[in-house]
Design a protein around this motif. Structure first.
Motif, PDB file in Angstrom:
ATOM      1  N   TRP A  34     -16.623 -33.486  34.440  1.00 19.76           N
ATOM      2  CA  TRP A  34     -16.023 -33.917  33.438  1.00 19.76           C
ATOM      3  C   TRP A  34     -17.030 -34.029  32.251  1.00 19.76           C
ATOM      4  O   TRP A  34     -16.963 -34.646  30.907  1.00 19.76           O
ATOM      5  CB  TRP A  34     -15.177 -35.009  33.404  1.00 19.76           C
ATOM      6  CG  TRP A  34     -14.880 -35.673  34.204  1.00 19.76           C
ATOM      7  CD1 TRP A  34     -14.765 -35.318  35.854  1.00 19.76           C
ATOM      8  CD2 TRP A  34     -15.241 -37.088  34.820  1.00 19.76           C
ATOM      9  NE1 TRP A  34     -14.469 -36.327  36.638  1.00 19.76           N
ATOM     10  CE2 TRP A  34     -14.963 -37.456  36.049  1.00 19.76           C
ATOM     11  CE3 TRP A  34     -15.543 -38.281  33.931  1.00 19.76           C
ATOM     12  CZ2 TRP A  34     -14.565 -38.701  36.579  1.00 19.76           C
ATOM     13  CZ3 TRP A  34     -15.659 -39.529  34.484  1.00 19.76           C
ATOM     14  CH2 TRP A  34     -15.155 -39.841  35.837  1.00 19.76           C
ATOM     15  N   LEU A  35     -18.359 -33.307  32.409  1.00 20.88           N
ATOM     16  CA  LEU A  35     -19.279 -33.583  31.455  1.00 20.88           C
ATOM     17  C   LEU A  35     -18.975 -33.056  29.959  1.00 20.88           C
ATOM     18  O   LEU A  35     -18.919 -33.987  29.114  1.00 20.88           O
ATOM     19  CB  LEU A  35     -20.599 -32.898  31.891  1.00 20.88           C
ATOM     20  CG  LEU A  35     -21.838 -32.944  30.910  1.00 20.88           C
ATOM     21  CD1 LEU A  35     -23.107 -33.335  31.614  1.00 20.88           C
ATOM     22  CD2 LEU A  35     -22.052 -31.861  29.898  1.00 20.88           C
ATOM     23  N   GLU A  36     -18.144 -32.008  29.958  1.00 18.46           N
ATOM     24  CA  GLU A  36     -17.808 -31.292  28.909  1.00 18.46           C
ATOM     25  C   GLU A  36     -16.500 -32.163  28.039  1.00 18.46           C
ATOM     26  O   GLU A  36     -16.395 -32.154  26.967  1.00 18.46           O
ATOM     27  CB  GLU A  36     -17.175 -29.968  28.847  1.00 18.46           C
ATOM     28  CG  GLU A  36     -18.516 -28.996  29.390  1.00 18.46           C
ATOM     29  CD  GLU A  36     -18.307 -27.431  29.345  1.00 18.46           C
ATOM     30  OE1 GLU A  36     -18.695 -26.848  28.334  1.00 18.46           O
ATOM     31  OE2 GLU A  36     -17.425 -27.195  30.229  1.00 18.46           O
ATOM     32  N   ARG A  37     -15.711 -32.725  29.104  1.00 17.03           N
ATOM     33  CA  ARG A  37     -14.736 -33.614  28.472  1.00 17.03           C
ATOM     34  C   ARG A  37     -15.111 -34.723  27.890  1.00 17.03           C
ATOM     35  O   ARG A  37     -14.286 -35.309  26.869  1.00 17.03           O
ATOM     36  CB  ARG A  37     -13.985 -34.062  29.763  1.00 17.03           C
ATOM     37  CG  ARG A  37     -12.560 -34.634  29.420  1.00 17.03           C
ATOM     38  CD  ARG A  37     -11.617 -34.831  30.805  1.00 17.03           C
ATOM     39  NE  ARG A  37     -11.947 -35.938  31.594  1.00 17.03           N
ATOM     40  CZ  ARG A  37     -11.848 -36.383  32.814  1.00 17.03           C
ATOM     41  NH1 ARG A  37     -11.064 -35.135  33.318  1.00 17.03           N
ATOM     42  NH2 ARG A  37     -12.044 -37.390  33.332  1.00 17.03           N
ATOM     43  N   VAL A  38     -16.202 -35.523  28.343  1.00 19.92           N
ATOM     44  CA  VAL A  38     -16.709 -36.759  27.568  1.00 19.92           C
ATOM     45  C   VAL A  38     -17.564 -36.271  26.297  1.00 19.92           C
ATOM     46  O   VAL A  38     -17.749 -37.120  25.444  1.00 19.92           O
ATOM     47  CB  VAL A  38     -17.288 -37.643  28.258  1.00 19.92           C
ATOM     48  CG1 VAL A  38     -16.476 -37.864  29.605  1.00 19.92           C
ATOM     49  CG2 VAL A  38     -18.685 -37.193  28.883  1.00 19.92           C
ATOM     50  N   MET A  39     -17.948 -35.039  26.261  1.00 20.23           N
ATOM     51  CA  MET A  39     -18.737 -34.956  25.068  1.00 20.23           C
ATOM     52  C   MET A  39     -18.524 -34.994  23.719  1.00 20.23           C
ATOM     53  O   MET A  39     -19.382 -35.588  22.843  1.00 20.23           O
ATOM     54  CB  MET A  39     -19.258 -33.461  25.264  1.00 20.23           C
ATOM     55  CG  MET A  39     -20.210 -32.602  24.137  1.00 20.23           C
ATOM     56  SD  MET A  39     -21.943 -33.626  24.678  1.00 20.23           S
ATOM     57  CE  MET A  39     -22.255 -32.180  26.180  1.00 20.23           C
ATOM     58  N   PRO A  40     -17.266 -34.850  23.378  1.00 23.94           N
ATOM     59  CA  PRO A  40     -16.841 -35.209  22.139  1.00 23.94           C
ATOM     60  C   PRO A  40     -17.140 -36.640  21.884  1.00 23.94           C
ATOM     61  O   PRO A  40     -17.323 -37.096  20.590  1.00 23.94           O
ATOM     62  CB  PRO A  40     -15.347 -34.993  21.932  1.00 23.94           C
ATOM     63  CG  PRO A  40     -15.030 -33.677  22.920  1.00 23.94           C
ATOM     64  CD  PRO A  40     -16.161 -34.150  24.241  1.00 23.94           C
ATOM     65  N   ALA A  41     -16.764 -37.616  22.743  1.00 23.57           N
ATOM     66  CA  ALA A  41     -16.870 -38.822  22.457  1.00 23.57           C
ATOM     67  C   ALA A  41     -18.276 -39.329  22.384  1.00 23.57           C
ATOM     68  O   ALA A  41     -18.716 -40.042  21.458  1.00 23.57           O
ATOM     69  CB  ALA A  41     -16.318 -39.859  23.620  1.00 23.57           C
ATOM     70  N   VAL A  42     -19.236 -38.718  23.056  1.00 19.62           N
ATOM     71  CA  VAL A  42     -20.506 -38.895  23.054  1.00 19.62           C
ATOM     72  C   VAL A  42     -21.357 -38.443  21.645  1.00 19.62           C
ATOM     73  O   VAL A  42     -21.931 -39.054  20.868  1.00 19.62           O
ATOM     74  CB  VAL A  42     -21.454 -38.015  24.149  1.00 19.62           C
ATOM     75  CG1 VAL A  42     -22.936 -38.399  24.093  1.00 19.62           C
ATOM     76  CG2 VAL A  42     -21.018 -38.887  25.530  1.00 19.62           C
ATOM     77  N   ILE A  43     -20.639 -37.276  21.290  1.00 12.51           N
ATOM     78  CA  ILE A  43     -21.419 -36.520  19.970  1.00 12.51           C
ATOM     79  C   ILE A  43     -20.680 -37.686  18.737  1.00 12.51           C
ATOM     80  O   ILE A  43     -21.636 -37.746  17.684  1.00 12.51           O
ATOM     81  CB  ILE A  43     -20.626 -35.151  19.855  1.00 12.51           C
ATOM     82  CG1 ILE A  43     -21.257 -34.334  20.795  1.00 12.51           C
ATOM     83  CG2 ILE A  43     -20.829 -34.828  18.364  1.00 12.51           C
ATOM     84  CD1 ILE A  43     -20.569 -32.938  20.749  1.00 12.51           C
ATOM     85  N   GLY A  44     -19.611 -38.512  18.878  1.00 13.80           N
ATOM     86  CA  GLY A  44     -19.322 -39.194  17.931  1.00 13.80           C
ATOM     87  C   GLY A  44     -20.271 -40.364  17.713  1.00 13.80           C
ATOM     88  O   GLY A  44     -20.477 -40.734  16.707  1.00 13.80           O
ATOM     89  N   LEU A  45     -20.867 -40.915  18.841  1.00 11.59           N
ATOM     90  CA  LEU A  45     -21.632 -41.961  18.755  1.00 11.59           C
ATOM     91  C   LEU A  45     -23.002 -41.362  18.232  1.00 11.59           C
ATOM     92  O   LEU A  45     -23.707 -42.128  17.380  1.00 11.59           O
ATOM     93  CB  LEU A  45     -21.739 -42.608  20.124  1.00 11.59           C
ATOM     94  CG  LEU A  45     -20.563 -43.345  20.634  1.00 11.59           C
ATOM     95  CD1 LEU A  45     -20.724 -43.864  22.202  1.00 11.59           C
ATOM     96  CD2 LEU A  45     -20.440 -44.705  19.809  1.00 11.59           C
ATOM     97  N   VAL A  46     -23.447 -40.281  18.699  1.00 11.87           N
ATOM     98  CA  VAL A  46     -24.553 -39.927  18.236  1.00 11.87           C
ATOM     99  C   VAL A  46     -24.713 -39.512  16.808  1.00 11.87           C
ATOM    100  O   VAL A  46     -25.584 -39.849  15.900  1.00 11.87           O
ATOM    101  CB  VAL A  46     -25.003 -38.285  18.943  1.00 11.87           C
ATOM    102  CG1 VAL A  46     -26.153 -37.745  18.553  1.00 11.87           C
ATOM    103  CG2 VAL A  46     -25.259 -38.594  20.363  1.00 11.87           C
ATOM    104  N   GLU A  47     -23.418 -38.776  16.269  1.00 11.28           N
ATOM    105  CA  GLU A  47     -23.426 -38.721  14.844  1.00 11.28           C
ATOM    106  C   GLU A  47     -23.433 -40.038  13.885  1.00 11.28           C
ATOM    107  O   GLU A  47     -23.774 -39.658  12.845  1.00 11.28           O
ATOM    108  CB  GLU A  47     -22.286 -37.694  14.618  1.00 11.28           C
ATOM    109  CG  GLU A  47     -22.314 -36.237  15.018  1.00 11.28           C
ATOM    110  CD  GLU A  47     -21.175 -35.289  14.945  1.00 11.28           C
ATOM    111  OE1 GLU A  47     -20.143 -35.965  14.452  1.00 11.28           O
ATOM    112  OE2 GLU A  47     -21.372 -34.115  15.161  1.00 11.28           O
ATOM    113  N   ARG A  48     -23.131 -40.965  14.554  1.00 14.10           N
ATOM    114  CA  ARG A  48     -22.959 -42.110  13.662  1.00 14.10           C
ATOM    115  C   ARG A  48     -24.364 -42.515  13.347  1.00 14.10           C
ATOM    116  O   ARG A  48     -24.589 -43.059  12.322  1.00 14.10           O
ATOM    117  CB  ARG A  48     -22.200 -43.528  14.442  1.00 14.10           C
ATOM    118  CG  ARG A  48     -22.314 -44.554  13.939  1.00 14.10           C
ATOM    119  CD  ARG A  48     -21.659 -45.119  12.385  1.00 14.10           C
ATOM    120  NE  ARG A  48     -20.263 -44.494  12.368  1.00 14.10           N
ATOM    121  CZ  ARG A  48     -19.443 -45.335  12.698  1.00 14.10           C
ATOM    122  NH1 ARG A  48     -19.678 -46.753  12.964  1.00 14.10           N
ATOM    123  NH2 ARG A  48     -18.194 -45.264  12.425  1.00 14.10           N
TER     124      ARG A  48
END
Length: 203
Positions: A34-48
């Motif tokens: 599920w690494l790719e599944r959680v990627m959008p949530a992680v990217i959201g934090l990184v982009e903040r």
């Protein structure tokens, strides 16, 4: 504030994203489903706050003989990930995260805990950081080890529940339960959306 006990002090907080590498992606020998599944949530934090993001990479030894103690046996079993065998590109961050470096920075480590690289704690303390938002892989290995190290070091720990991934659902779920029931005074848990609602990093 949602599930968090208080707002997040943007001046004293870092997003610590653990081992989101191609090694654990679909093409890697340690593929985490599920690494790719959680990627959008992680990217959201990184982009903040890319400049308030620290990535780690798990870097294996060149060969089992270069490892110490029981790590030698470990890498004899997993020789295919030692640096004399593995494609070096698999040690890189996943592409959607790599593009944020810099300003995000990367700490390499040779063991499970991010704090096995002694420079990380010094780096964080030198910048007045006392709060860590944790994402990454895997919930029940490197994330677990890093969180327990951070507890011992006295950090406020915020676990992004939908920003963690593992290859084992059972132990992933068990660890989230452990954090909530046994470490409730030291570990807070929230969805990434809730964290973003409480986190205003300095501009």
């Amino acid at each position: 504030m949602g599930e968090l006990r208080s707002d997040i002090d943007g001046n004293r907080t870092v997003h610590l994203c653990l081992d989101m590498q191609r090694l654990f992606g679909p093409e890697g020998p340690w593929a985490t489903p599920w690494l790719e599944r959680v990627m959008p949530a992680v990217i959201g934090l990184v982009e903040r706050a890319p400049c308030r993001t620290v990535f780690t990479r798990f870097i294996p030894p060149a060969s089992p003989d270069e490892a110490s103690g029981m790590w030698r046996s470990y890498f004899r079993k997993w020789r295919l990930v030692t640096r004399e065998v593995v494609d070096p590109h698999l040690l890189e961050l996943m592409a959607p995260l790599q593009r944020h470096v810099p300003p995000a920075i990367v700490f390499d480590k040779a063991a499970y805990s991010a704090f096995s690289n002694s420079g990380l704690h010094d780096f964080l303390r030198g910048r007045g950081v006392d709060t860590l938002i944790i994402t990454g892989a895997e919930t029940d290995v490197c994330v677990l080890s890093t969180i327990l190290s951070a507890v011992d070091l006295g950090y406020r720990i915020i676990v992004a529940k939908d920003g963690l991934c593992s290859s084992a659902d059972e132990t992933h779920d068990a660890l989230l339960g452990l954090y909530a029931k046994r470490f409730d005074l030291q570990i807070e848990m929230a969805e990434c959306a809730g964290i973003l609602a409480c986190w205003s990093p300095p501009s």
